[in-house]
Design a protein around this motif. Structure first.
Motif, PDB file in Angstrom:
ATOM      1  N   VAL A 297       0.692  -1.423  -0.173  1.00 17.62           N
ATOM      2  CA  VAL A 297       0.013   0.383  -0.065  1.00 17.62           C
ATOM      3  C   VAL A 297       1.043   1.501  -0.098  1.00 17.62           C
ATOM      4  CG1 VAL A 297      -1.516   1.126   1.155  1.00 17.62           C
ATOM      5  CG2 VAL A 297      -1.473  -1.230   0.776  1.00 17.62           C
TER       6      VAL A 297
ATOM      7  N   ILE B 145       2.898   1.624  -3.538  1.00 19.06           N
ATOM      8  CA  ILE B 145       1.713   2.477  -4.494  1.00 19.06           C
ATOM      9  C   ILE B 145       1.883   4.069  -4.409  1.00 19.06           C
ATOM     10  CG2 ILE B 145      -0.870   1.607  -5.485  1.00 19.06           C
ATOM     11  CD1 ILE B 145      -0.832  -0.525  -4.597  1.00 19.06           C
ATOM     12  N   LYS B 146       1.081   4.077  -2.847  1.00 19.41           N
ATOM     13  CA  LYS B 146       0.863   5.469  -2.554  1.00 19.41           C
ATOM     14  C   LYS B 146       2.207   6.525  -3.417  1.00 19.41           C
ATOM     15  CE  LYS B 146      -3.074   5.205   0.988  1.00 19.41           C
ATOM     16  NZ  LYS B 146      -2.719   5.254   2.606  1.00 19.41           N
TER      17      LYS B 146
ATOM     18  N   ILE C 169      -5.799  -5.307  -1.758  1.00 17.98           N
ATOM     19  CA  ILE C 169      -6.108  -4.172  -1.170  1.00 17.98           C
ATOM     20  C   ILE C 169      -6.491  -3.924  -2.607  1.00 17.98           C
ATOM     21  CG2 ILE C 169      -3.931  -2.492  -2.155  1.00 17.98           C
ATOM     22  CD1 ILE C 169      -1.439  -4.376  -1.179  1.00 17.98           C
TER      23      ILE C 169
ATOM     24  N   ILE D 259      -7.676   0.018  -5.285  1.00 15.76           N
ATOM     25  CA  ILE D 259      -7.442   1.073  -5.406  1.00 15.76           C
ATOM     26  C   ILE D 259      -9.359   1.670  -6.160  1.00 15.76           C
ATOM     27  CG2 ILE D 259      -6.430   2.240  -7.405  1.00 15.76           C
ATOM     28  CD1 ILE D 259      -4.708  -0.750  -6.513  1.00 15.76           C
TER      29      ILE D 259
ATOM     30  N   VAL E 102      -6.313   4.133  -1.952  1.00 13.07           N
ATOM     31  CA  VAL E 102      -5.619   2.824  -2.114  1.00 13.07           C
ATOM     32  C   VAL E 102      -5.849   2.558  -0.090  1.00 13.07           C
ATOM     33  CG1 VAL E 102      -3.790   1.499  -2.329  1.00 13.07           C
ATOM     34  CG2 VAL E 102      -3.696   3.106  -3.373  1.00 13.07           C
TER      35      VAL E 102
END
Length: 154
Positions: free
Chosen positions: A49, A52-53, A135, A137, A144
């Motif tokens: 997570v 991705i951020k 997770i 999106i 997310v």
């Protein structure tokens, strides 16, 4: 002055204490091992997570749509175009799979220049624990989030 002092512990007392300690350790170790596996699994999901951020922020800051995450069975890598930024190995017995919001299964997730990730769900499965983490999106915002339950709401 005493020459024959009896201060300290006898060998028998030390052996008894060590036996008790060993029995307690043998009883608690299996449950402790399960907790460690669970902690590593959840930590890997939180790390994904965060990654991705991180890529969302990089893409937004640079106004670049060149960022993506490539998923493999037991690891993933963060990329800018064809250059690997970071490779992350998942804990033992952990697998992942990525599905887009339209139902297709893919091995790469793109990040747009606006910082939004391709919407969908990443499923992490830990075979020892027989546990899934998801997770998600979101479709419209690219938000997310980590969830322990699967729901089709993105």
């Amino acid at each position: 002055m005493r020459i024959n002092s009896r201060d300290g512990f006898t060998m028998v007392e030390i052996v008894i204490v060590l036996c008790i300690f060993s029995i307690l350790l043998a009883v608690t170790l299996p449950s402790l091992q399960k907790k460690i596996t669970e902690y590593r699994f959840e930590g890997a999901a939180r790390q994904l997570v965060a990654d991705i951020k991180y890529l969302q922020q990089k893409a937004l800051a640079e106004s670049s749509g060149d960022y993506n995450i490539k998923f493999y069975n037991n690891y993933y890598q963060l990329n800018k175009s064809t250059k690997t930024i970071k490779k992350v190995q998942l804990p033992a017995n952990t697998k992942l799979e990525y599905f887009t919001s339209n139902g297709g299964s893919y091995d790469i997730m793109g990040i747009s220049a606006r910082g939004t990730a391709t919407p969908g769900t990443i499923t992490l499965y830990q075979s020892e624990l027989k546990k899934n983490l998801y997770i998600k999106i979101a479709v419209t915002t690219g938000r997310v989030r980590l969830s322990s339950t699967y729901d089709s709401d993105l």
